[in-house]
Every structure is written in C-alpha cells, then in structure tokens.
Write a protein that holds these residues in place. Structure first.
Motif, PDB file in Angstrom:
ATOM      1  N   SER A 324      -6.508  -4.861   4.944  1.00  0.00           N
ATOM      2  CA  SER A 324      -5.950  -3.538   5.237  1.00  0.00           C
ATOM      3  C   SER A 324      -4.674  -3.266   4.459  1.00  0.00           C
ATOM      4  O   SER A 324      -4.232  -2.117   4.360  1.00  0.00           O
ATOM      5  CB  SER A 324      -5.682  -3.403   6.740  1.00  0.00           C
ATOM      6  OG  SER A 324      -4.604  -4.235   7.151  1.00  0.00           O
ATOM      7  N   ALA A 325      -4.052  -4.305   3.890  1.00  0.00           N
ATOM      8  CA  ALA A 325      -2.817  -4.126   3.119  1.00  0.00           C
ATOM      9  C   ALA A 325      -3.078  -3.644   1.701  1.00  0.00           C
ATOM     10  O   ALA A 325      -2.130  -3.283   0.988  1.00  0.00           O
ATOM     11  CB  ALA A 325      -2.031  -5.435   3.080  1.00  0.00           C
ATOM     12  N   ALA A 326      -4.343  -3.631   1.269  1.00  0.00           N
ATOM     13  CA  ALA A 326      -4.661  -3.245  -0.109  1.00  0.00           C
ATOM     14  C   ALA A 326      -4.207  -1.818  -0.381  1.00  0.00           C
ATOM     15  O   ALA A 326      -4.487  -0.908   0.388  1.00  0.00           O
ATOM     16  CB  ALA A 326      -6.164  -3.377  -0.349  1.00  0.00           C
ATOM     17  N   GLN A 327      -3.497  -1.643  -1.469  1.00  0.00           N
ATOM     18  CA  GLN A 327      -2.956  -0.325  -1.795  1.00  0.00           C
ATOM     19  C   GLN A 327      -3.102  -0.054  -3.289  1.00  0.00           C
ATOM     20  O   GLN A 327      -2.840  -0.932  -4.114  1.00  0.00           O
ATOM     21  CB  GLN A 327      -1.487  -0.225  -1.387  1.00  0.00           C
ATOM     22  CG  GLN A 327      -0.642  -1.404  -1.840  1.00  0.00           C
ATOM     23  CD  GLN A 327       0.807  -1.300  -1.424  1.00  0.00           C
ATOM     24  OE1 GLN A 327       1.681  -1.141  -2.253  1.00  0.00           O
ATOM     25  NE2 GLN A 327       1.054  -1.408  -0.129  1.00  0.00           N
ATOM     26  N   ILE A 328      -3.545   1.160  -3.600  1.00  0.00           N
ATOM     27  CA  ILE A 328      -3.647   1.586  -4.991  1.00  0.00           C
ATOM     28  C   ILE A 328      -3.145   3.021  -5.134  1.00  0.00           C
ATOM     29  O   ILE A 328      -2.223   3.309  -5.895  1.00  0.00           O
ATOM     30  CB  ILE A 328      -5.107   1.495  -5.502  1.00  0.00           C
ATOM     31  CG1 ILE A 328      -5.465   0.036  -5.783  1.00  0.00           C
ATOM     32  CG2 ILE A 328      -5.275   2.296  -6.792  1.00  0.00           C
ATOM     33  CD1 ILE A 328      -4.717  -0.588  -6.943  1.00  0.00           C
ATOM     34  N   GLY A 329      -3.746   3.934  -4.371  1.00  0.00           N
ATOM     35  CA  GLY A 329      -3.468   5.360  -4.551  1.00  0.00           C
ATOM     36  C   GLY A 329      -2.018   5.729  -4.326  1.00  0.00           C
ATOM     37  O   GLY A 329      -1.412   6.438  -5.136  1.00  0.00           O
ATOM     38  N   VAL A 330      -1.422   5.254  -3.229  1.00  0.00           N
ATOM     39  CA  VAL A 330      -0.040   5.632  -2.903  1.00  0.00           C
ATOM     40  C   VAL A 330       0.947   5.034  -3.914  1.00  0.00           C
ATOM     41  O   VAL A 330       1.849   5.746  -4.380  1.00  0.00           O
ATOM     42  CB  VAL A 330       0.308   5.235  -1.461  1.00  0.00           C
ATOM     43  CG1 VAL A 330       1.789   5.443  -1.177  1.00  0.00           C
ATOM     44  CG2 VAL A 330      -0.525   6.071  -0.477  1.00  0.00           C
ATOM     45  N   PRO A 331       0.839   3.749  -4.299  1.00  0.00           N
ATOM     46  CA  PRO A 331       1.745   3.252  -5.350  1.00  0.00           C
ATOM     47  C   PRO A 331       1.594   4.002  -6.669  1.00  0.00           C
ATOM     48  O   PRO A 331       2.596   4.301  -7.326  1.00  0.00           O
ATOM     49  CB  PRO A 331       1.325   1.779  -5.504  1.00  0.00           C
ATOM     50  CG  PRO A 331       0.717   1.420  -4.200  1.00  0.00           C
ATOM     51  CD  PRO A 331       0.029   2.654  -3.731  1.00  0.00           C
ATOM     52  N   VAL A 332       0.359   4.304  -7.052  1.00  0.00           N
ATOM     53  CA  VAL A 332       0.143   5.070  -8.282  1.00  0.00           C
ATOM     54  C   VAL A 332       0.808   6.438  -8.172  1.00  0.00           C
ATOM     55  O   VAL A 332       1.459   6.917  -9.110  1.00  0.00           O
ATOM     56  CB  VAL A 332      -1.367   5.212  -8.566  1.00  0.00           C
ATOM     57  CG1 VAL A 332      -1.629   6.296  -9.604  1.00  0.00           C
ATOM     58  CG2 VAL A 332      -1.943   3.880  -9.036  1.00  0.00           C
TER      59      VAL A 332
END
Length: 380
Positions: A324-332
């Motif tokens: 659930s910690a996986a992040q791509i869109g918000v950091p981008v």
C-alpha cells in the motif's frame, strides 16, 4: 522539437517495456522511461532539452492522460469495495496522521521547509500501480478488498491535497480552482450517466464500432482537455483535472473498447513522452552539491513504507501494508508542479523520485511474496 527528436523520445520509451519484461520482478514500465530520460537529459548527455516548449506541451498532454487513466483505475463502482470502505478509510486516516508528523520531522531534519509536501507524499498510495499488481497476483478475499478501498481513498485524497500544500501562499485560490474542477467533473459524470441510462452511449458505440469513427475516444479526450483548460484558467494543476475526469468516467463505467484505445494512446505515445521528459528534466548532478538529498530520498521512501506498515496493528497483513506504500502518481505530480512553481530546492525533485523508487522496490518484493502465497494457497 523536431521529428528526429520525437523519434528518439519514442524509441527511448521502448526501454520501459525492456525493464519490465520480467513479470516476476513487478518493475513498472516508467522506470525504464525515466532512466532513459535521465541518461540523455540534464543529468547525462544533454541530448534532450526539457525546456523546449513543444516538448513540454506534449509532456503536459501525457501528464493529463496519465492522471486520467489513473482515475479510471479507482474502483468506484465495485460494490465489494464499497463494503470495505470503513476499514480502508480508517487505515488511510492512520497513515495520514502519522505521515503529517513524519513529513514535518523529515523537513526539519533536512532543512527544506516542505513538510506539508512530504506529508502528502508519505500518505499517498498509487491505485494505478497497486491495483494491477493485485490483479496479476490473483489475490482475493477481505484483505484485498480493504487494501483496494484504502489505496483508492488515499490516492484520491492526496491528489486533491497536493495542489493545496505545494503552494500554501495561494491555497485559497487553489481551493477555489479545485472546487471548480470538481464541479465540472461532477457535471461530466451526470451527463455521462444520463447518456448511459438512456441508451445513447450504446447506440453511439455501435455506430462508432461499425464505421470506425472512434467517437467515444474523441469525446473522452475532448472532455479531458476541456477540464484541463478549466484547471489552467483557475490556476490548478492539470493533475487534478485529469484525475477528476478519470473518476467521472470510472463512476459511469469505462467501455472496454475505449479503455483499449486509451491504453494505446497513453502507453504507446503520451505516457512515454511525459516520463522521458520528466527524466530529462531531473538533474542528478545536483546530488553532488547536496549529497544529503540522497539521504532525503531514502528517508522519504523508507518513511512511506514505515507509516504504512503501522497498519499491521489493525490486522492488515504485512506484505499488503508494504504494498500500500507504493507511490508513483503523487511524487511525479509533486516534482512536475513543484518544478513549475519553483518551490523545491535544487536536487529535491530527484530526491522525491528516489523516494518513490524505494517504495516501488518494496512493492515489487511485496508483490512477489503475495503472488507466491496466493499460488501456494491455490495448490492446496
């Protein structure tokens, strides 16, 4: 931007699938695209100029479509997910509260002054990344439903919150713009639902399929870019416009034919354009001037995993919490919007992306463990 540069960018986009060809590794395609842009951009050979206005505009189009597709991945119509909203919202709230404290602590530690941005980053989850991983693993059950609800809630909340925290001096204006975009997206949803319930959409679909008109795709792009126009006029990031348009379509139900067409446009052209541009824009040489920012990236990634793992105390399986910690869109989005507004210190964009890649690496490990356990359960 010339045709030779365009051909080069699209060719570089092919590196993404090469990185992701081993399905067991669960490496996202964008990793290769970012690496290619970094190699030929500001960090590497300088062959790609991310400041070129045409290149930038094409990348903005890609950003809008990427966020639109991310919005369509949120399972707003799935009744099974709605039944798990309670536990999902509780877990997302726990992560959010812990992220607020951790984000400001990290900002104080590295003296960047961007604690609110870090808090949103730590709390975020990527529905566009997590949900396909869950599907590929074949995992089912109440834990999956709760995870899906948690990720959908966190993704939506963080996408809405980011424009407000990234430029706090204009938070009031951003809030008004966000409300305007949300209102337009809601009207879009009502119109699309009316067209669906009246049978108009199905009649148009049959005509479009028989005659090869691609009307639904054209209309989807018109609505998306019109909402992006509203966002730019109200000084809101196109990130929110794209995501809101995707949610509107998801609320009605995206036709499979349109989904395939959008997949072709997004994954075949606009998304690689955006991620190669983003990689070209990142300047990892700034790490040499501020080596501590390497530590910032690692701490952001590890911190995101840590605050999500706290949900182990609520009964969530450890590997699901890590995923659930996986992040791509918000950091981008933070890197893109933060760079445009010049609110990030030199090298901070690269640190944020490094943190995101840490969470992706942990997610890949978690996905492998979930897939192996699902396979073991199926065999027994």
């Amino acid at each position: 931007m010339t045709f030779s540069t365009l051909a080069l960018v699209i060719a570089l986009g092919l590196i993404g699938p090469l990185f992701a060809v081993r399905t067991a590794w669960h490496v996202p395609v964008i990793l290769g695209e970012l690496a290619a842009g970094i190699t030929l951009g500001a960090t590497g050979f300088g062959a790609l100029d991310s400041s070129d206005p045409i290149f930038t505009f094409l990348a903005d189009m890609g950003f809008a479509v990427v966020m639109f597709v991310a919005g369509t991945h949120v399972p707003v119509r799935d009744p099974r997910v709605r039944s798990a909203i309670g536990i999902g919202a509780m877990r997302a709230a726990i992560v959010g509260l812990l992220s607020a404290a951790a984000g400001f602590g990290i900002a104080e530690l590295f003296d960047t002054g961007n604690g609110a941005i870090y808090a949103v980053l730590l709390a975020s989850s990527s529905a566009a990344l997590v949900l396909p991983i869950i599907d590929a693993a074949g995992a089912t059950g109440s834990a999956v439903l709760a995870l899906t609800a948690q990720v959908a809630i966190a993704d939506t909340a963080c996408v809405v919150a980011l424009p407000l925290v990234i430029d706090p001096g204009n938070a009031g204006r951003a809030a008004v713009g966000a409300v305007a975009v949300a209102a337009c997206a809601f009207v879009m949803f009502l119109v699309l639902r009316r067209l669906e319930s009246s049978g108009t959409r199905r009649r148009v679909h049959r005509l479009s399929e028989d005659r090869g008109f691609a009307i639904e795709l054209r209309v989807s792009l018109v609505l998306l870019f019109a909402l992006c126009a509203v966002a730019t006029q109200t000084h809101v990031s196109i990130m929110l416009a794209g995501f809101a348009a995707g949610l509107a379509v998801a609320g009605v139900g995206e036709p499979r034919r349109v989904a395939r067409q959008l997949f072709a446009i997004n994954d075949g052209f606009l998304a690689p354009m955006f991620f190669v541009w983003l990689g070209a824009r990142l300047n990892l040489r700034e790490f040499a001037e501020r080596p501590s920012l390497i530590g910032l990236g690692i701490v952001l990634g590890a911190g995101a995993v840590a605050v999500h793992l706290v949900n182990r105390c609520t009964g969530q399986p450890a590997w699901f919490a890590a995923l659930s910690a996986a992040q791509i869109g918000v950091p981008v989005a933070a890197v893109t919007v933060g760079g445009q507004l010049h609110v990030l210190v030199p090298g901070e964009s690269s640190a944020i992306m490094l943190g995101a890649l840490v969470t992706v690496g942990v997610a890949a490990i978690a996905a492998s463990r979930i897939a192996s356990r699902t396979g073991d359960t199926a065999e027994t």
